[in-house]
Design a protein around this motif. Structure first.
Motif, PDB file in Angstrom:
ATOM      1  N   LYS A  17      -4.572   4.160  -6.419  1.00  0.00           N
ATOM      2  CA  LYS A  17      -5.932   3.726  -5.984  1.00  0.00           C
ATOM      3  C   LYS A  17      -6.295   4.578  -5.049  1.00  0.00           C
ATOM      4  N   SER A  96      -7.379   1.058   5.048  1.00  0.00           N
ATOM      5  CA  SER A  96      -8.812   1.518   4.603  1.00  0.00           C
ATOM      6  C   SER A  96      -9.555   1.535   6.210  1.00  0.00           C
ATOM      7  N   TYR A 100     -12.877   0.213   1.758  1.00  0.00           N
ATOM      8  CA  TYR A 100     -12.790  -1.056   1.218  1.00  0.00           C
ATOM      9  C   TYR A 100     -12.562  -2.134   2.050  1.00  0.00           C
ATOM     10  N   LYS A 103     -11.813  -7.799  -0.486  1.00  0.00           N
ATOM     11  CA  LYS A 103     -11.482  -7.847  -1.876  1.00  0.00           C
ATOM     12  C   LYS A 103     -10.489  -6.859  -2.609  1.00  0.00           C
ATOM     13  N   GLU A 104     -10.840  -5.695  -2.266  1.00  0.00           N
ATOM     14  CA  GLU A 104      -9.775  -4.994  -2.759  1.00  0.00           C
ATOM     15  C   GLU A 104      -8.505  -5.178  -2.250  1.00  0.00           C
ATOM     16  N   GLU A 107      -6.979  -8.194  -3.819  1.00  0.00           N
ATOM     17  CA  GLU A 107      -6.534  -7.695  -5.290  1.00  0.00           C
ATOM     18  C   GLU A 107      -5.458  -7.149  -5.451  1.00  0.00           C
ATOM     19  N   TRP A 108      -5.482  -5.828  -4.776  1.00  0.00           N
ATOM     20  CA  TRP A 108      -4.579  -4.752  -5.212  1.00  0.00           C
ATOM     21  C   TRP A 108      -3.048  -5.411  -4.737  1.00  0.00           C
TER      22      TRP A 108
END
Ligand code: ATP
Ligand code: MG
Length: 875
Positions: A17, A96, A100, A103-104, A107-108
């Motif tokens: 990612k 981050s 990001y 959300k990311e 989700e990750w």
């Protein structure tokens, strides 16, 4: 999956990612006064989050060695008793910085756990922040909404401020967080009790594995929140807990990370793991603490008596004590577990292998010395038990228990255990009160208060002090700091020639001059969260304009000579004593330098000479400084630059070469080694097992020392009439002195005998008591005593000791009067006391005295009162 595979899969996932994978920072923190050990993955990124360091990579992931044994995060008391808290553990994390956000991150995390690792979704629960009216923040619906797309709504739990709102400190970045919990109980239990009700309830099998922090606020000194300009994702997952879940175990200690160590302890002690609760706890404690101690030592933190070193010492002692009490280990044994630790972790952490010998020696010596302490403590406690029994008490005071704890390192639970075996107990309220007092004292000593920064100008602070000593500059920001009731200001400059204390080199001093020529003294420069802060007692009158910043160049030069000499010393020690020498600490000031290194015996006189000679040869060779900035670390290592364990290096480094000495270093250095002038070692000592310390001086300080020594030799020669062989002359005079002393003693003895005989022929009778009364000039206290007992013995020999007698001697020695009084047994039996008599008389000579009923002495100041005092002594 093995633990190794699990660690790698995490890093691979986030690399896919687009995260930059970075190494773990050292576990021991050296340049931050507010934090001793890394306790979370974010520590090494603190300066980026605070906006002091530039963002090099907006996405980062790593596995970080953490230690939670002090301060805000302290799990020490849980470790071993439960199965999922460690002192040292690895935290897997992704970050981050302004890239990001929720959300990311969510989700990750979900993708990794459920798709890559394929953990059972039905065993996972997540929490979101419920909000806080006091702070004007509502529930984190944003995070909740993202979760709702992935997981049953029923599995999302609201969490309170304590569990779900993260703050860096009283002030600074903060924000809500979202945790992922896993239920690893067997199915039948899960059917009986819903896992949801056990989340955040300290259940050992329903535990948090991953925390995702969403930093979006900055808390100001007045408590209010403002939005962070660059939002940050900071996540941390407990590696050992994840391995437990993945390997189908219910205890971290049953994974392949710990089992080899536990089994070795079991073999060694002859007690199987699983045999009893107590011995199991002991084995877990030892397995856990072994890792912590070994890694602290590789990071350069040895057990010691203060600060971080003391924390490590206490952890080691805790392990020794559990082994001693529950596994019958009366001799040092933890150091023997090093082999298996190296088998388990040596591949991932090669520093463990290269420092194995040192770690073993340090642990062994610490173990042995603590076992001796335990012995002393147990004896002391035995005494207290006996005396309490005699007094009919069954509770030992908390103050005594605290003394045992504080001065002998004797843990309260051990004291309690021993007392319980004796049917006694400790007053724990008292003990806790003592403990609290000590904590308060420590807190007051350490408390630092700072106001919010006042920003005057935008921009980043730039250090120009490698090249120039004076520069034009502006004040970027400042704030007021109060520490131990003393207030001063911290100033950040746009450009600065001032070196901030770092890497053992002290900070610069100097002045700040405004456009009108007004000067402000900068008394020190320090690094705080990677900002160079200049310390001043008061702010310049006009803080807005252009300033000239100028360091004290003489001061800097002295420091610089010492720093360069330290490099030459380091290299020379390795050449002369061997390549096992490793730097374990250094301190470079204007006055002297200090260098700590691993070595196993005292340096001989010859070795010290040889080291000095070689360093001085290098100085005279006048090697020019080769300074290379921004060299990729791999290239620097190829150049043979010595890197230090436990030191955090960036991707590019500064290399300092002088002759054949090559080091990674951020300090200041001379233009050519000749500038150092000369180096002299002034002391060599041991500071811990296997660690030696050299202190040395250079340049002007050596000159001063030689001058002082020469002056002293000159004065001595004069005293001995400039004799050509001064040593012989002194020896002769010492011998003569000894001879004379002997003669004087002989004469004194003769004098006492003849004096005795004179006095014996002059005995008075005062009311039926034989009395000797006499004043002696130039007689020492020892000789007066000798005289008195000589008389007494003679009376006894003559067989007239049954007649009552008294001896009163006044003496003057070195211009001071004294009184000595002896009473025969019969007088004492009658109730007379030499002490009482002499105390009253001593007032006349302005003195005081004491002794026993039959013999007492007094010294005073007033010679004129001596006769009167003598006369006063009457029965
Ligand atoms: P807990 O409530 O279980 O003590 P925490 O809230 O202190 O956890 P965080 O500070 O959020 O944990 O740390 C992130 C992760 O690190 C946790 O989810 C957990 O998996 C792991 N962790 C925390 N403390 C320890 C510890 N002492 N030993 C092992 N892992 C830990
Ligand atoms: Mg915790």
């Amino acid at each position: 999956m093995t633990s190794k595979e699990i660690r790698q899969s995490f890093l691979d996932f986030f690399a896919s990612k687009n995260h930059k994978i970075v190494p773990s920072a050292p576990m021991v923190i050296k340049d931050d006064p507010t934090l001793m050990f890394t306790n979370a993955g974010m520590n090494q990124f603190k300066n980026i989050i605070l906006g002091n360091d530039p963002i090099k990579y907006p996405r980062v992931a790593d596995s970080q060695k953490c230690l939670r044994v002090s301060g805000k995060h302290n799990d020490l008391e849980e470790v071993g008793l439960d199965t999922y808290h460690h002192t040292m553990f690895e935290m897997l994390g992704n970050w981050s910085f302004g890239d990001y956000f929720k959300k990311e991150a969510i989700e990750w995390a979900w993708e990794y756990l459920t798709e890559v690792l394929k953990l059972d979704k039905n065993r996972l629960y997540v929490t979101v922040f419920e909000g806080s009216p006091n702070d004007n923040i509502t529930r984190d619906d944003e995070a909740s909404y993202i979760w709702e797309q992935l997981i049953d709504k029923d599995r999302i739990i609201n969490g309170n401020k304590k569990d779900n709102f993260w703050e860096m400190g009283d002030t600074g970045p903060c924000g809500p967080c979202s945790e992922i919990h896993i239920d690893i109980r067997p199915d039948e239990q899960r059917k009986k009790i819903d896992g949801k009700t056990l989340v955040n309830k300290d259940h050992p099998q329903v535990i948090e594995i991953w925390n995702n922090v969403f930093m979006q606020y900055n808390r100001k000194v007045d408590g209010t929140l403002e939005d962070l300009p660059a939002k940050v994702i900071d996540t941390g997952m407990g590696f050992e807990r994840l391995c437990m879940a993945m390997q189908g175990k219910t205890s971290n200690y049953d994974t392949d990370i710990f089992q080899p160590i536990i089994q070795t302890i079991a073999n060694h002690s002859g007690i199987a793991y699983g045999k009893s609760e107590k011995s199991d706890i002991a084995m877990r404690v030892i397995a856990d603490h072994l890792r912590t101690i070994a890694f602290s030592i590789t990071d350069g933190q040895l057990p010691s008596n203060a600060k971080a070193g003391y924390v490590i010492r206490r952890i080691l002692r805790r392990a020794v004590r559990y082994g001693y009490t529950f596994l019958n280990q009366q001799n040092a044994f933890i150091y023997r577990l090093l082999d298996v630790l190296c088998d388990v972790m040596g591949e991932a952490y090669p520093e463990l292998l290269s420092q194995k010998e040192l770690i073993g020696k340090v642990i062994r010596e610490e173990e042995e010395s603590f076992l001796r302490t335990l012995d002393t403590g147990i004896k002391l406690l035995d005494k207290q038990i006996t005396s309490s029994r005699q007094e009919g008490k069954s509770v030992i005071s908390g103050v005594d228990a605290f003394t045992l704890y504080d001065t002998f390192g004797f843990p309260l639970d051990l004291t309690e255990l021993i007392l319980r075996e004796n049917g006694m107990s400790v007053n724990t309220d008292e003990f806790n009160a003592e403990m609290q007092k000590q904590k308060d004292r420590a807190r007051n000593a350490a408390s630092v208060e700072a106001t919010d920064w006042v920003h005057l100008n935008e921009g980043e602070s730039q250090f120009v002090g490698y090249d120039i000593a004076t520069t034009e500059t502006k004040i970027l920001r400042y704030r007021k700091v109060t520490h131990k009731k003393k207030s001063f200001y911290q100033i950040v400059l746009s450009k600065t020639p001032f070196y901030a204390e770092m890497g053992g080199q002290v900070g610069d001093k100097g002045i700040l001059i405004d456009s009108k020529g007004d000067k402000t003294m900068i008394f020190d420069t320090k690094k705080e969260n990677n900002l160079s802060v200049h310390l001043v007692d008061k702010l310049p009158v006009s803080i807005d304009g252009i300033f000239t910043a100028k360091i004290d160049e003489d001061y800097r030069m002295a420091i610089t000579c010492n720093h360069s000499a330290t490099h030459l010393l380091h290299e020379t020690l390795r050449q002369i004593l061997g390549s096992h020498i490793e730097q374990k600490g250094s301190y470079v000031s204007a006055e002297s330098l200090r260098f700590d290194f691993s070595h196993y015996q005292k340096l001989t006189k010859e070795e010290i000479r040889a080291v000095e000679k070689e360093v001085n040869r290098k100085i005279r060779s006048n090697y020019p400084l080769e300074e290379m900035r921004d060299i990729p670390i791999a290239e620097a290592q190829k150049m043979g630059a010595m890197a230090l364990f436990g030191e955090k290096y960036g991707e590019t480094v500064r290399v300092i070469r002088m002759g054949t000495s090559t080091e990674l270093c951020g300090g200041t250095h001379i233009d050519a080694t000749g500038n150092i002038g000369m180096m002299r070692i002034v002391s060599e000592s041991s500071i811990a097992s296997g660690i030696r310390r050299i202190e040395a001086i250079t340049g002007r300080a050596v000159e001063d020392m030689i001058d002082a020594q020469q002056d002293m030799c000159g004065s001595i020669k004069e005293l001995y009439n400039n004799s050509p062989d001064i040593i012989k002359a002194i020896e002769r005079s010492l011998n003569e002195n000894l001879e004379l002393k002997k003669q004087v003693e002989v004469f004194e003895q003769q004098r006492i005998i003849s004096l005795r005989d004179t006095l014996m022929s002059n005995i008075d009778n005062e009311g039926g008591v034989n009395v000797i009364r006499s004043i002696q000039k130039d007689m020492s206290a020892d000789n007066v005593k000798g005289l008195v007992f000589n008389i007494r013995n003679l009376i006894a020999e003559k067989g007239s000791a049954d007649q009552p007698f008294m001896i009163v001697i006044g003496a003057v020695y070195n211009d001071k009067p004294s009184l000595t009084l002896f009473l025969s047994d019969e007088l004492v039996e009658k109730g007379y006391s030499a002490v009482n008599l002499i105390r009253t008389a001593a007032k006349e000579i302005q003195g005081g005295g004491g002794g026993q009923p039959h013999f007492a002495t007094a010294g005073g100041r007033n010679i004129n009162g001596l006769q009167k005092a003598m006369d006063m002594i009457k029965l």
